[in-house]
Enzyme design. Sequence first.
Site, PDB file in Angstrom:
ATOM      1  N   GLU A 196       7.179   3.380   9.698  1.00  0.00           N
ATOM      2  CA  GLU A 196       5.930   3.924  10.532  1.00  0.00           C
ATOM      3  C   GLU A 196       5.969   4.944  11.386  1.00  0.00           C
ATOM      4  O   GLU A 196       5.442   5.753  11.585  1.00  0.00           O
ATOM      5  CB  GLU A 196       4.951   2.567  11.106  1.00  0.00           C
ATOM      6  CG  GLU A 196       4.733   1.405  10.200  1.00  0.00           C
ATOM      7  CD  GLU A 196       3.754   1.658   9.204  1.00  0.00           C
ATOM      8  OE1 GLU A 196       3.337   2.739   8.810  1.00  0.00           O
ATOM      9  OE2 GLU A 196       3.276   0.695   8.466  1.00  0.00           O
ATOM     10  N   HIS A 240       6.103   7.930   9.638  1.00  0.00           N
ATOM     11  CA  HIS A 240       4.745   8.371   9.159  1.00  0.00           C
ATOM     12  C   HIS A 240       4.253   8.806  10.271  1.00  0.00           C
ATOM     13  O   HIS A 240       3.397  10.036   9.890  1.00  0.00           O
ATOM     14  CB  HIS A 240       4.030   7.020   8.533  1.00  0.00           C
ATOM     15  CG  HIS A 240       5.001   6.410   7.481  1.00  0.00           C
ATOM     16  ND1 HIS A 240       4.272   5.083   6.744  1.00  0.00           N
ATOM     17  CD2 HIS A 240       5.815   6.881   6.716  1.00  0.00           C
ATOM     18  CE1 HIS A 240       5.105   4.956   5.903  1.00  0.00           C
ATOM     19  NE2 HIS A 240       5.972   5.838   5.761  1.00  0.00           N
ATOM     20  N   ASP A 275      -2.080  -1.821   5.974  1.00  0.00           N
ATOM     21  CA  ASP A 275      -1.383  -0.914   5.089  1.00  0.00           C
ATOM     22  C   ASP A 275      -1.734  -0.968   3.479  1.00  0.00           C
ATOM     23  O   ASP A 275      -1.529   0.108   2.784  1.00  0.00           O
ATOM     24  CB  ASP A 275       0.286  -2.001   4.650  1.00  0.00           C
ATOM     25  CG  ASP A 275       1.128  -1.580   6.119  1.00  0.00           C
ATOM     26  OD1 ASP A 275       0.894  -0.237   6.575  1.00  0.00           O
ATOM     27  OD2 ASP A 275       2.085  -2.121   6.224  1.00  0.00           O
ATOM     28  N   TYR A 283       4.810  -8.603   2.963  1.00  0.00           N
ATOM     29  CA  TYR A 283       4.245  -9.551   3.476  1.00  0.00           C
ATOM     30  C   TYR A 283       3.670 -10.692   2.390  1.00  0.00           C
ATOM     31  O   TYR A 283       3.861 -11.869   2.813  1.00  0.00           O
ATOM     32  CB  TYR A 283       2.659  -9.030   3.883  1.00  0.00           C
ATOM     33  CG  TYR A 283       2.687  -7.582   4.704  1.00  0.00           C
ATOM     34  CD1 TYR A 283       3.787  -7.679   5.805  1.00  0.00           C
ATOM     35  CD2 TYR A 283       1.910  -6.603   4.580  1.00  0.00           C
ATOM     36  CE1 TYR A 283       3.824  -6.769   6.795  1.00  0.00           C
ATOM     37  CE2 TYR A 283       2.015  -5.604   5.348  1.00  0.00           C
ATOM     38  CZ  TYR A 283       3.024  -5.491   6.580  1.00  0.00           C
ATOM     39  OH  TYR A 283       3.051  -4.427   7.393  1.00  0.00           O
ATOM     40  N   GLU A 322      -0.740   3.501  12.359  1.00  0.00           N
ATOM     41  CA  GLU A 322       0.605   3.272  12.123  1.00  0.00           C
ATOM     42  C   GLU A 322       1.425   3.244  13.738  1.00  0.00           C
ATOM     43  O   GLU A 322       2.481   2.754  13.559  1.00  0.00           O
ATOM     44  CB  GLU A 322       1.100   4.578  11.329  1.00  0.00           C
ATOM     45  CG  GLU A 322       0.432   4.535  10.047  1.00  0.00           C
ATOM     46  CD  GLU A 322       1.162   5.171   9.064  1.00  0.00           C
ATOM     47  OE1 GLU A 322       2.198   4.391   8.214  1.00  0.00           O
ATOM     48  OE2 GLU A 322       0.812   6.452   8.656  1.00  0.00           O
TER      49      GLU A 322
END
Length: 344
Positions: free
Chosen positions: A218, A221, A87, A124, A184
Amino acid sequence: MEITKRKLIDAGAPNASTGILNGRSSNILNWDDVRFQWAYPKYKRMLANFWTPFEINMSRDIKQFPDLSEHEKDAFLKIIGLLALLDSVQTDYAGKVADYLTDSSLNALMIILAQQEVVHNHSYSYVLSSIVPKAKQDEVFDYWRTEPILRERNDFITNGYIGFAENPTVENLLHSIVYDVILEGLFFYSGFAFFYNLARNQKMVATSTMINYINRDEQLHVGLFEKIFKEVLREHPEYDTAELKAFGTATFKKAAELEIDWARHIIGNQIDGLIMPELEAYIKFMANKRAEQLGFQAPYEGYRTNPLRWIIAYQEVDLGKTDFFEQKSRQYTKTSDVNGFDEL
């Protein structure tokens, strides 16, 4: 064909661009005067997905993490390390693509996409800061340097992006979008399966909620880059070649092999509820699905159905305003002299 960056402003050009690449546009964003009619619905959908890590209550996960098996802990941290690297790269890549998309609406969508990737990376850090000491968090964020299999996978993506970053041509952009869809739409998916499997065993549910938010982003995306890929080929059909199709199929197959190697290494046969033959079949199923989304032949014969049917309940749920897993915090922080608006 080389492509050039769009101008900051072009007073003599229309608002709606004359082409997706190397076109002319005023660069003034008027959503009622853009080239692509699908851009505004995509914009609304991306805005509707807005979330922040602060919405997730990590209290139960903090208590549960020490009780995971050693293999579960190791997989948990290394998968987080993988996601953080990918990412981070994705944030930068989206910005580079934005510079070359002529229409201001597509540039805006790329900027939103990049912002969402920043949120993913924050999540994260948020998870790790909740469950492990700072020194361990730093170690996890450096796994991409020290884990050979992880490094091989990541180099596969970053090398695929470098061609476009250093030599922005139509062909290199198309190739880079293939790698983007792999990143992704495929490379995250064994990791996602790991977290969802923990959740269905009532482990680390808050983390899995956050992963679902990321998964949902994602998917959008991938859909956005699929649209851009097909629009570029529509406007530049001379690049829709047998060579491109062969490259696409071969690249998705190589990506699936790397993902399977990673899954064997990080998950293996030591996670209750995840059976490697099923996970491998799932990765091949996703590789076929993503390749065909871009108009390529599927790299694997068969693998037309999802072998992990249980994952749909975790992966494809529309979170909307619901409390997914009853974990989404409804507490809103009030601003004060202590936290200020920047802390909201």
